[in-house]
Design a protein around this motif. Structure first.
Motif, short mmCIF file in Angstrom:
data_model
loop_
_atom_site.label_atom_id
_atom_site.label_comp_id
_atom_site.label_asym_id
_atom_site.label_seq_id
_atom_site.Cartn_x
_atom_site.Cartn_y
_atom_site.Cartn_z
N LEU A 9 0.85 -1.16 -0.02
CA LEU A 9 0.13 -0.01 -0.07
C LEU A 9 1.05 1.16 0.25
CD1 LEU A 9 -2.94 -1.04 2.19
CD2 LEU A 9 -2.85 -0.39 -0.20
N THR A 13 0.06 3.90 -2.83
CA THR A 13 -0.34 5.13 -2.61
C THR A 13 0.65 6.29 -3.01
OG1 THR A 13 -1.38 4.34 -0.43
CG2 THR A 13 -0.73 6.72 -0.53
N VAL A 67 -7.51 4.25 -1.55
CA VAL A 67 -6.31 3.54 -1.32
C VAL A 67 -5.67 4.28 0.10
CG1 VAL A 67 -3.74 3.01 -2.28
CG2 VAL A 67 -5.91 2.55 -3.60
#
Length: 132
Positions: A9, A13, A67
């Motif tokens: 992530l 991101t 996200v």
């Protein structure tokens, strides 16, 4: 599991944030005759990609928001799992708001956690000193 998800992530991101800052926002606010700060005209035939109604909002901005929310939740999960302090947790979560900084912080966190793991492995493999 939580740490691997954090790493994924962090990169996702970061990529969406770069797209947001360097593609979607300039397309919305800087390019096209109907843009708020119209610096340039839209290229011929591409007018629908620029201006306040750009579809890039749907493709970049909205997914980035979702996200990033998942990223913050996973950072909290990792922080609880690894017993991070509030300052470190907040710093890691906020690093996802500055382009490229998320990548740098992710690398530092990985190195620090690997060093902790190696130190724990070395400490656990040594025999305790015998007394008497």
């Amino acid at each position: 599991m939580s740490f691997a998800l954090y790493r994924v992530l962090a990169y996702v991101t970061g990529v969406f944030l770069i797209g947001l800052v360097f593609v979607a926002m300039p397309a919305r606010y800087l390019v096209g005759e109907s843009s708020m700060f119209a610096l340039f005209g839209a290229p011929q035939g591409w007018e629908h990609w620029f201006g306040p109604d750009t579809p890039l909002v749907m493709y970049i901005t909205l997914p980035h928001g979702y996200v990033y929310m998942a990223y913050v939740l996973v950072v909290i999960w990792v922080a609880l799992d690894r017993r991070w302090g509030a300052g470190r947790t907040l710093g890691v979560a906020l690093s996802g708001t500055i382009p490229v900084l998320g990548f740098v912080i992710e690398r530092r966190i990985v190195k620090q956690e690997q060093a902790k793991g190696e130190a724990a492995a070395e400490g656990g493999s040594q025999e305790p000193a015998r007394t008497g």
